[in-house]
Design an enzyme around this catalytic site. Structure first.
Site, PDB file in Angstrom:
ATOM      1  N   LYS A  17       7.888   1.933 -12.385  1.00  0.00           N
ATOM      2  CA  LYS A  17       7.297   0.025 -11.834  1.00  0.00           C
ATOM      3  C   LYS A  17       6.593   0.076 -12.714  1.00  0.00           C
ATOM      4  CE  LYS A  17       8.053  -0.858  -7.748  1.00  0.00           C
ATOM      5  NZ  LYS A  17       8.874   0.152  -6.775  1.00  0.00           N
ATOM      6  N   ARG A  92      10.036  -7.409  -1.248  1.00  0.00           N
ATOM      7  CA  ARG A  92      10.342  -6.567  -0.854  1.00  0.00           C
ATOM      8  C   ARG A  92      11.401  -6.658   0.028  1.00  0.00           C
ATOM      9  NH1 ARG A  92       6.066  -2.617  -3.027  1.00  0.00           N
ATOM     10  NH2 ARG A  92       6.122  -0.409  -2.085  1.00  0.00           N
ATOM     11  N   ARG A 131       2.680  12.894  -8.784  1.00  0.00           N
ATOM     12  CA  ARG A 131       1.649  11.494  -8.669  1.00  0.00           C
ATOM     13  C   ARG A 131       0.903  12.092  -7.566  1.00  0.00           C
ATOM     14  NH1 ARG A 131       3.808   5.303  -7.448  1.00  0.00           N
ATOM     15  NH2 ARG A 131       4.171   5.916  -5.422  1.00  0.00           N
ATOM     16  N   ARG A 137      -3.595   9.325  -3.578  1.00  0.00           N
ATOM     17  CA  ARG A 137      -2.675   8.229  -2.559  1.00  0.00           C
ATOM     18  C   ARG A 137      -1.856   8.340  -1.670  1.00  0.00           C
ATOM     19  NH1 ARG A 137       1.545   4.016  -4.909  1.00  0.00           N
ATOM     20  NH2 ARG A 137       2.318   4.035  -2.684  1.00  0.00           N
ATOM     21  N   ARG A 149       9.391   5.219   3.260  1.00  0.00           N
ATOM     22  CA  ARG A 149       9.065   4.499   2.446  1.00  0.00           C
ATOM     23  C   ARG A 149      10.668   4.802   1.948  1.00  0.00           C
ATOM     24  NH1 ARG A 149       4.811   7.337  -1.270  1.00  0.00           N
ATOM     25  NH2 ARG A 149       4.882   5.112  -2.744  1.00  0.00           N
TER      26      ARG A 149
HETATM   27  P1  AMP Z   1       3.138   0.074  -3.838  1.00  0.00           P
HETATM   28  O1  AMP Z   1       2.256   0.074  -4.413  1.00  0.00           O
HETATM   29  O2  AMP Z   1       4.016  -1.058  -4.289  1.00  0.00           O
HETATM   30  O3  AMP Z   1       4.152   1.422  -3.897  1.00  0.00           O
HETATM   31  O4  AMP Z   1       2.910  -0.660  -1.610  1.00  0.00           O
HETATM   32  C1  AMP Z   1       2.168   0.854  -1.245  1.00  0.00           C
HETATM   33  C2  AMP Z   1       2.532  -0.246   0.237  1.00  0.00           C
HETATM   34  O5  AMP Z   1       2.188  -1.107   0.254  1.00  0.00           O
HETATM   35  C3  AMP Z   1       4.170  -0.222   0.460  1.00  0.00           C
HETATM   36  O6  AMP Z   1       4.588   1.057   1.415  1.00  0.00           O
HETATM   37  C4  AMP Z   1       3.972  -1.387   1.766  1.00  0.00           C
HETATM   38  O7  AMP Z   1       3.067  -0.238   3.058  1.00  0.00           O
HETATM   39  C5  AMP Z   1       2.336  -2.268   1.066  1.00  0.00           C
HETATM   40  N1  AMP Z   1       3.172  -2.418   0.470  1.00  0.00           N
HETATM   41  C6  AMP Z   1       3.364  -3.390  -0.723  1.00  0.00           C
HETATM   42  N2  AMP Z   1       3.801  -3.932  -1.537  1.00  0.00           N
HETATM   43  C7  AMP Z   1       4.188  -4.579  -0.393  1.00  0.00           C
HETATM   44  C8  AMP Z   1       5.809  -6.268   0.054  1.00  0.00           C
HETATM   45  N3  AMP Z   1       6.291  -6.801  -1.041  1.00  0.00           N
HETATM   46  N4  AMP Z   1       6.443  -6.014   1.529  1.00  0.00           N
HETATM   47  C9  AMP Z   1       5.437  -5.702   2.256  1.00  0.00           C
HETATM   48  N5  AMP Z   1       4.426  -4.408   1.714  1.00  0.00           N
HETATM   49  C10 AMP Z   1       4.195  -3.886   0.603  1.00  0.00           C
END
Ligand code: AMP
Length: 197
Positions: A17, A92, A131, A137, A149
């Site tokens: 993404k 999400r 990654r 991260r 996740r």
């Molecule tokens: P990402 O970078 O999109 O993989 O997000 C990293 C972490 O941020 C996720 O594992 C969640 O803990 C939190 N997070 C990001 N976007 C959301 C969302 N839309 N709803 C809930 N948690 C989120």
């Protein structure tokens, strides 16, 4: 008011993404809203919101809906004169999708399309492990967090695709292959749509 091109980029962690959204933003001149990036920025600045979100992120769990929705609302309302938004990692959950619809409606806009990147689970895990070596991260570093996740994605996020499918707004794109080839397939869908807005 000019109609915007508002996209939801959807897919499990590691689907590509972030990579594809960069290319889409450049071609269609959109504003990026990545909730993961926004949380990491808050965390870096040690804001109250960032520290609250960290409690969930550290375990690979989703941050509660009210926190995410409030943050996105601020970002949408503070962005002036844009061709549209690309939502990356948001919505999400179905309540997040419903809240986004309401929010956009309040500014006389709507979601144009959801693009879902499909990648088999085995490949996702491999990509996330790779990654982890470069992203720094913490949630990419251990297999248990990655597994949580992916489970959160399956349980709470997959229904979001059905939500947009019911609105006839879902397009599925194969997320395996060369980056430019995948991007080309996305452009084939977006180019005609972009001419209409
Ligand atoms: P990402 O970078 O999109 O993989 O997000 C990293 C972490 O941020 C996720 O594992 C969640 O803990 C939190 N997070 C990001 N976007 C959301 C969302 N839309 N709803 C809930 N948690 C989120």
């Amino acid at each position: 008011m000019q109609k915007q091109l508002n996209l939801v980029l959807f897919g499990p962690p590691g689907a590509g993404k972030g990579t594809q959204s960069e290319k889409i933003i450049e071609r269609y001149n959109l504003t990026h809203i990545s909730t993961g990036d926004l949380f990491r920025k808050h965390l870096g600045q040690k804001t109250a919101l960032g520290l609250e979100a960290q409690r969930y992120m550290d375990h690979g769990k989703l941050v509660p809906d009210q926190i995410v929705i409030g943050m996105v609302e601020d970002k949408i309302k503070s962005t002036k004169n844009t061709n549209g938004f690309i939502f990356d990692g948001f919505p999400r959950t179905v309540p997040q999708a419903e809240a986004l619809d309401e929010l956009l409606q309040s500014v006389h806009q709507s979601i144009s399309l959801m693009i879902s990147l499909e990648v088999p689970e085995k490949e996702l895990k491999q990509r996330l492990r790779n990654r982890a070596k470069v992203s720094g991260r913490t949630d990419d570093q251990d297999d248990a967090k990655i597994q949580t996740r992916i489970e959160e994605y399956r349980e709470k996020t997959v229904p979001v695709a059905t939500y947009y499918d019911n609105l006839d707004k879902l397009v599925i794109i194969n997320g395996v292959g060369q980056i430019d080839e995948i991007f080309g397939n996305i452009c084939n869908v977006l180019d005609p749509l972009n001419e209409m807005v």
